[in-house]
Design an enzyme around this catalytic site. Structure first.
Site, short mmCIF file in Angstrom:
data_model
loop_
_atom_site.label_atom_id
_atom_site.label_comp_id
_atom_site.label_asym_id
_atom_site.label_seq_id
_atom_site.Cartn_x
_atom_site.Cartn_y
_atom_site.Cartn_z
CB SER A 1 -0.85 -0.06 1.13
OG SER A 1 -0.05 0.10 2.35
CE LYS B 1 -3.53 1.13 4.90
NZ LYS B 1 -3.25 0.72 3.64
#
Length: 790
Positions: A684, A727
């Site tokens: 990511s 996140k």
């Protein structure tokens, strides 16, 4: 040890060689072996053997003295002749001495390699008195009696006592046979008068006879008791045989009857009860002293205590269940909704097979307490089985009864503790099990968690099937990847990602402050924590997905207040945000996003960790070199590949980014992710690395309030990633204003709390060009300019 040769010496008539003995007294007319190892004693023996002269045997007063002088020797000794002599391999001398007569030491004579003394002979009366004759008769009788009480005495010894007529010789021979102290024997040797010596020997003999007689009586009594026990044992066995023939019960009637009654009340299935009653009949035939009796009795106790019957189940009240979940937990709305759905299915179909729920999330988010809340809502017993560190399959399936110390497995022990076959059983820390040489415990879980198989679960200790289908299993794990795929396939995974800052504040206000206040003995009016203090505590002193560290920090504050209140019971303390520095020290965490991203080549990424989300910085720079890509910061293989792909994509898009081809010549690109001691990996970081490299080569800084996540392909597409909620929460905690997400992750924003969604601006990316347009400032533009949505 080889001894030097001894010169032949001529001794005066009244001087003899002496051998001092440590614990031996030699009497006249007695043969006795002696062993000597001292140099002077060996020299004395060799002199006696060469000169064929007598030797003096004397007792030394202190056995620890190696070279005794006159003061260390008893003055009365026995003159003896050596009738046999042997030298051993180590130089030790062994001799058999024949006692001759008593002597008295006058003085020691110097000048010889052995101990020598001037002596005087002690004459004894040759004609004994009538009293001596009478005492001798008594001594002979008593000595013969002692010999009869002692086992294994040679017949020659008794014959010698009978044939010895001289009272003096009889006294000396008997004294040498006495089992008494050396000092007493020396006193007998120093007694010259025959009558007095016989009287002392007679007294010692009388005492020894009483001791031996009492010892013999005790021995005979003990033997009789043992014979009596053996006789009683045989009689009991005969009695059991007779009672068996008559159909009467034995001596363990009461225990057998209690077990029989317990088996009847247990409500086992018919085939299992038949097998258990066979074991009961085996127990009935066993002697109670047998070791197998105890083992079988323990087994029957356990199997009768298990909850074989299904208890009456209380109707499920969904409204009460909602109230319980709301009272016990704040937030976790989707998790609560899934639990209510689970309870609704249980209400509509009580006999249905309940799915196995597995709560997955970081520590401190309330996984175990959710299981307790489900048990309260169902009004069923709750039992927790900890699987952390379990590495033996027998801990799940139990040991076979043939092994020493055999026990049932954790599942059966948990059911025995719960006392109900429909209990709520929490399998805690299911991801912490490990395989070993003793088997894989997760393989044993396959039968336990499979609704198609667990109705006939077979524990090795029980040896009979047990129905687990009515048990509601709930598992917990921190990282689901550590659970084996077959076990994972049998469970429904429910993620508990963590709490937002606002949720933590509400949890602290509703639960943690009150709990820690009570734990530290404080009343509500004695300690008050403001909302600002709790908010500052969450922001500056904790960084976690759960609330355990937050509760520990609140506990530290409460202990500080408790000390002050204990010193002044009328004190009322109010804790505000400025007071935290004095109590807890300086803030542990701070956010430096703006300063870290003010230069070109620095981008802010978002990462997922087992304890929640976090931010990380991607720093890029270029130096003179040969075109290498240098990666530092403990990067894993996936992140290294992402970095290589990002650099290749920047080179491929050089024309679109207005980057001259010469900028890639003769340089090395160094990509660094700080906090190098922490390993980092995952698919990511591609977008953040691409933006950092594009910022470096275009000399355009990244907006300091922007964080990003997503993976890129060589075609420039932005690919979706996981952990969106964690996140986004990390970005909110860090004070970021905008988050760049892959467009295909837009659906994952449903899991993000409304407070976080309203505080952050989301920009969705389809291609790498969208990331450049949204993240990089225009040439000559200030980094604090407004962002352009795409």
């Amino acid at each position: 040890m080889e001894q030097p040769a001894i010169a032949k010496f001529e001794l005066p008539e009244d001087v003899i060689a002496l051998i001092p003995m440590r614990n031996v007294v030699l009497f006249p007319h007695v043969l006795m072996p002696i062993t000597v190892g001292r140099v002077k004693s060996i020299a004395a023996i060799e002199h006696v053997l060469q000169s064929n002269s007598p030797v003096g045997i004397v007792l030394q007063r202190d056995p620890s003295v190696d070279d005794p002088d006159l003061a260390e020797l008893c003055l009365t000794g026995t003159m003896a002749r050596i009738v046999r002599h042997i030298t051993s391999a180590d130089g030790t001398q062994h001799a058999v001495c024949q006692g001759i007569e008593r002597f008295q030491i006058k003085e020691l004579v110097e000048g010889y390699p052995f101990l020598a003394a001037r002596i005087s002979h002690i004459e004894e009366t040759t004609q004994p008195s009538t009293q001596a004759e009478a005492l001798a008769v008594q001594v002979r009788e008593r000595a013969t009696e002692i010999l009869s009480l002692l086992p294994g005495i040679p017949a020659e010894l008794g014959h010698a006592l009978q044939t010895t007529r001289a009272p003096s010789q009889l006294a000396d021979i008997t004294a040498s046979l006495l089992d008494t102290e050396v000092s007493e024997k020396q006193a007998l040797l120093e007694t010259i008068k025959i009558e007095e010596r016989l009287q002392k020997v007679l007294e010692i003999l009388s005492h020894r006879i009483e001791v031996l007689r009492l010892s013999k009586e005790i021995s005979e009594r003990t033997k009789e008791q043992m014979e009596d026990r053996e006789r009683k044992y045989l009689l009991r066995e005969q009695l059991k045989a007779i009672q068996k023939e008559l159909g009467e019960d034995g001596d363990n009637d009461q225990e057998i009857a209690q077990l029989d009654e317990a088996i009847t009340k247990a409500g086992m299935p018919e085939e299992i009860e038949t097998q258990v009653r066979k074991e009961l009949q085996r127990l009935r035939r066993m002697p109670s002293a047998s070791s197998e009796y105890s083992m079988l009795h323990t087994y029957l106790d356990l199997i009768t205590e298990l909850p074989w019957q299904l208890p009456d189940e209380s109707p499920i009240d969904l409204n009460a269940a909602r109230d319980i979940l709301e009272a016990d937990h704040f937030g976790l709305e989707r998790v609560k909704q899934r639990i209510i759905e689970f309870l609704a299915v249980q209400k509509l179909k009580p006999q249905g097979r309940a799915p196995i729920l597995c709560f997955v999330g970081p520590p401190g988010v309330g996984k175990t307490s959710l299981g307790q809340s489900i048990a309260r809502a169902l009004q069923r017993p709750f039992v927790r089985v900890s699987l952390g560190g379990v590495h033996d399959e027998a801990e799940m399936r139990g040991h076979r009864r043939t092994y020493v110390g055999a026990m049932p497995g954790n599942i059966i022990q948990g059911l025995r503790k719960a006392g109900a076959r429909n209990c709520v059983m929490m399998l805690d820390e299911i991801d912490k099990m490990t395989a070993s040489a003793h088997g894989d415990p997760s393989a044993a879980l396959l039968e336990i968690l499979d609704p198609e198989q667990n109705s006939t679960f077979r524990d090795n200790y029980l040896g009979v099937p047990f129905d687990l289908s009515r048990v509601i299993f709930i598992a917990t794990a921190n990282v689901i990847d550590h659970v084996s795929p077959p076990v994972r396939d049998r469970m429904e995974i429910i993620d508990l990602p963590g709490y937002t800052r606002e949720e933590k504040l509400q949890i602290a206000l509703r639960y943690l402050v009150q709990r820690q206040r009570e734990a530290n003995g404080l009343r509500e009016d004695q300690c008050e924590m403001t909302v600002d203090a709790l908010d500052s505590l969450i922001a500056n002193y904790t960084r976690e997905a759960g609330v355990r560290q937050l509760e520990r920090e609140i506990g530290r504050i409460m202990r500080h207040v408790a000390l002050r209140v204990a010193e002044n019971t009328h004190l009322q303390v109010r804790i505000d945000a400025p007071n935290l520095d004095a109590i807890l020290g300086p803030a542990k965490y701070e956010y430096e996003v703006a300063s870290r991203t003010s230069l070109p080549g620095v981008a802010t990424g978002l990462a997922w960790t087992p304890v929640g989300g976090d931010i990380l910085f991607i720093e890029a720079t270029r130096v003179s070199g040969s075109g290498r890509l240098i990666l530092t910061g403990q990067l894993g293989d996936v992140m290294k590949e992402s970095a290589q792909a990002a650099l290749t994509l920047v080179k491929a898009r050089a024309n679109e980014l207005n980057i001259s081809a010469s900028m890639f010549e003769g340089i090395d690109v160094h990509l660094h992710v700080p906090a190098g001691a922490i390993p980092k990996d995952g698919p990511s970081a591609g977008v953040a690395m691409f933006v950092a490299l594009a910022s470096l080569f275009t000399n355009r800084p990244v907006h300091h309030e922007v964080a990003m996540t997503g993976e890129i392909s060589l075609r420039g597409l932005v690919l979706p990633v996981g952990g969106i909620k964690e996140k986004v929460l990390a970005a909110q905690r860090a004070g970021l204003k905008s988050v760049l997400l892959p467009a295909r992750n837009q659906k994952d924003l449903r899991d993000v709390p409304e407070a976080a969604k309203s505080a952050i601006q989301f920009i969705f990316l389809e291609t790498a060009d969208d990331a450049i347009q949204a993240a990089l400032a225009q040439t000559g533009q200030h980094t604090n300019s407004e962002l352009k949505l795409v």
